[in-house]
Design a protein around this motif. Structure first.
Motif, short mmCIF file in Angstrom:
data_model
loop_
_atom_site.label_atom_id
_atom_site.label_comp_id
_atom_site.label_asym_id
_atom_site.label_seq_id
_atom_site.Cartn_x
_atom_site.Cartn_y
_atom_site.Cartn_z
N TRP A 290 42.03 50.08 -19.40
CA TRP A 290 42.76 48.93 -19.12
C TRP A 290 40.70 48.54 -19.50
O TRP A 290 40.31 48.85 -18.25
CB TRP A 290 43.24 48.65 -18.06
CG TRP A 290 45.34 49.12 -18.28
CD1 TRP A 290 45.46 50.29 -17.93
CD2 TRP A 290 46.05 47.81 -18.02
NE1 TRP A 290 46.37 50.09 -18.34
CE2 TRP A 290 47.01 49.08 -17.75
CE3 TRP A 290 46.35 47.29 -18.02
CZ2 TRP A 290 48.16 48.60 -17.98
CZ3 TRP A 290 47.68 46.57 -17.42
CH2 TRP A 290 48.41 47.68 -17.92
N VAL B 85 53.01 48.87 -14.16
CA VAL B 85 51.39 48.77 -12.62
C VAL B 85 51.91 47.76 -12.27
O VAL B 85 50.68 47.40 -11.10
CB VAL B 85 50.17 48.59 -13.57
CG1 VAL B 85 50.20 49.90 -14.47
CG2 VAL B 85 50.15 47.54 -14.62
N TRP C 270 48.75 46.09 -8.85
CA TRP C 270 47.47 45.49 -10.27
C TRP C 270 46.65 45.26 -8.72
O TRP C 270 45.45 45.77 -9.24
CB TRP C 270 48.36 44.61 -10.81
CG TRP C 270 47.77 43.49 -11.02
CD1 TRP C 270 46.81 42.45 -10.43
CD2 TRP C 270 46.31 43.88 -12.55
NE1 TRP C 270 45.94 42.42 -11.48
CE2 TRP C 270 46.07 42.54 -12.65
CE3 TRP C 270 46.30 44.46 -13.24
CZ2 TRP C 270 44.87 42.40 -13.60
CZ3 TRP C 270 44.99 44.79 -14.27
CH2 TRP C 270 45.20 43.91 -14.83
N GLU D 110 44.89 48.83 -7.25
CA GLU D 110 44.31 50.20 -8.06
C GLU D 110 44.42 49.22 -9.41
O GLU D 110 42.78 50.13 -9.63
CB GLU D 110 45.41 50.96 -7.65
CG GLU D 110 46.64 51.10 -6.09
CD GLU D 110 47.51 52.33 -6.72
OE1 GLU D 110 47.31 53.12 -7.78
OE2 GLU D 110 48.13 52.79 -5.96
N VAL D 111 44.66 48.59 -9.89
CA VAL D 111 44.55 48.76 -11.88
C VAL D 111 43.61 47.41 -11.68
O VAL D 111 42.14 47.98 -12.21
CB VAL D 111 45.66 48.28 -11.95
CG1 VAL D 111 45.31 47.90 -13.36
CG2 VAL D 111 47.08 49.29 -12.63
N LEU E 289 39.04 48.12 -13.54
CA LEU E 289 39.48 47.27 -14.74
C LEU E 289 37.46 47.24 -15.34
O LEU E 289 37.71 47.10 -14.04
CB LEU E 289 40.07 45.88 -15.01
CG LEU E 289 40.24 45.00 -16.16
CD1 LEU E 289 41.10 46.32 -16.63
CD2 LEU E 289 40.67 44.07 -15.67
#
Length: 423
Positions: A306, A381, A385, A388-389, A393
């Protein structure tokens, strides 16, 4: 007897002999309807005179050490504003100081605090003119969802009121009577109109904390002394950065470079003069921002990585040149654009480090573009979000700067002509 039926009817109408008496039941029904219309059309039966109202201009919310909520209201003071011995709102055009009073009350909930506040006043509180809401950091750290729910549900309160987070207690800002404006509410309303920070209303705040990012920004303010203030009550209010909310809780603040960076990313940056060095001689230039726009383009590649591309465009006017170079020199213009680009890049990278790596809160609103472009991937996700994501990013910056004008003079001022670097 020889006239026709129509002639007889016409004659009867002329002589009034063809009138049929109204049924008594219908007569009573018509009379009842007239009475109903007469009673409902009266305009004074539920009147509320302005003399019976306490008009609220600003609202403050704090949390006391006993865990109770302190609700403060800045109330318009009509006796002073009426031009009496204390006021100066006549035809002189001078500023009226002290046109407001403050009252506060605490309760176990925000609604209970409002009830307690009303019990302290001889007039009915009217919240329809309140244009500003201030939340103290201690109250914001515990969560603001109950405050938002109440004020958006309460029929009188304005959903478009500017909302701020205060480094100081909100009650202390409500008490202020700044000399430059009639009240602290008017100061904050004007600051909101000038877009000195994140221009967020109560409705927008609710939408952001319930949106895909579940995060929001509020302009952070604090009390600052006025050089000519007679006492602390006449101090002023200053914007001191940005407050970041994760869901409905205040988690941290951004100042200086990170503050400018997050405003640039979220398209909230409008009022700013950038100053930066241009060469090794120690000279500086300043560029007045005219237009700024940032576009977010999300990506998920075939490997499942991502990333977010940020396309930042800024246009400005050169307003200061302390170097010894010609303003119109193309090489100088390119140097200014390059230095300005690096300055903006530093601001944005500082914001990314603070928000993405430290606070781990998507205050930029990156979740919205991913939700729109990749709804299936986003649904997998969204629960992790922010934790973690988003912190992992990859963000790619693409910055374009442009100078629209170089000023009325093409040469630096205050420098001998012999010292000006030639083209």
């Amino acid at each position: 007897m020889g006239c026709c039926r129509h002639q007889k009817m016409g004659k009867c109408r002329e002589e009034g002999e063809g009138e049929f008496p109204m049924n008594p039941v219908k007569r009573l029904l018509c009379l009842g309807l007239l009475l109903v219309f007469a009673s409902t059309s009266a305009g004074c039966w539920d009147r509320r005179e302005i003399n019976d109202l306490a008009i609220v201009l600003a609202v403050g919310v704090d949390r006391n050490p006993n865990h109770k909520i302190l609700l403060s209201a800045q109330i318009f003071f009509p006796k002073v504003a009426g031009g009496g011995p204390q006021g100066n709102t006549g035809g002189t055009g001078s500023n009226a100081i002290g046109q407001t009073i403050m009252q506060s009350a605490e309760g176990v909930t925000i609604a209970d605090a409002m009830t307690q506040l009303q019990s302290k006043l001889p007039r009915s509180l009217f919240w329809g003119q309140s244009e500003v809401m201030i939340i103290g950091e201690a109250a914001a750290a515990k969560g603001i969802r109950s405050y938002i729910d109440f004020f958006l549900r309460y029929v009188q309160f304005r959903e478009h009121a500017y909302t701020y987070i205060s480094k100081d207690r909100a009650v202390d800002l409500i008490k202020l009577q700044p000399p430059l404006e009639r009240s602290s509410a008017e100061v904050l309303r004007e600051m909101g109109n000038l877009k000195l920070g994140a221009q967020i209303t109560l409705k927008e705040l609710a939408q952001k904390i319930d949106g895909a990012s579940q995060a929001a920004l509020l302009t952070r303010i604090h009390i600052t002394p006025f050089a000519t203030a007679a006492d602390a009550a006449h101090n002023n209010i200053q914007v001191t950065g940005i407050g970041v909310f994760k869901k409905d809780k205040f988690v941290g603040s951004l100042e200086e470079r990170a503050n400018l960076g997050i405003l640039a990313i979220t398209n909230e940056l409008e009022t700013k003069i950038f100053s930066f060095p241009i060469d090794t001689s120690g000279g500086h230039v300043s560029v007045n921002l005219v237009h700024a726009k940032t576009k977010m383009v999300p990506h998920i590649d075939e490997k499942g990585v991502w990333s977010m591309d940020l396309f930042v465009e800024m246009d400005g006017d050169l307003v200061l040149n302390t170097t010894n170079q010609f303003n119109s020199d193309p090489k100088f213009v390119q140097q200014v654009k390059k230095a300005w680009t690096e300055s903006i890049r530093g601001d944005i990278e500082a914001a990314l480090k603070r928000v993405q790596k430290q606070l781990k809160t998507d205050a930029f609103g990156f979740a919205e573009p991913f939700y729109r472009h990749y709804p299936k991937a986003w649904s997998r996700v969204k629960d992790r979000w922010n934790d973690e994501v988003f912190p992992a990013l990859q963000v790619n910056l693409h910055i374009r700067t442009q100078l629209n004008r170089i000023g009325k003079s093409t040469v630096p001022q205050g420098i001998p002509e012999s010292s000006i670097r030639k083209k």
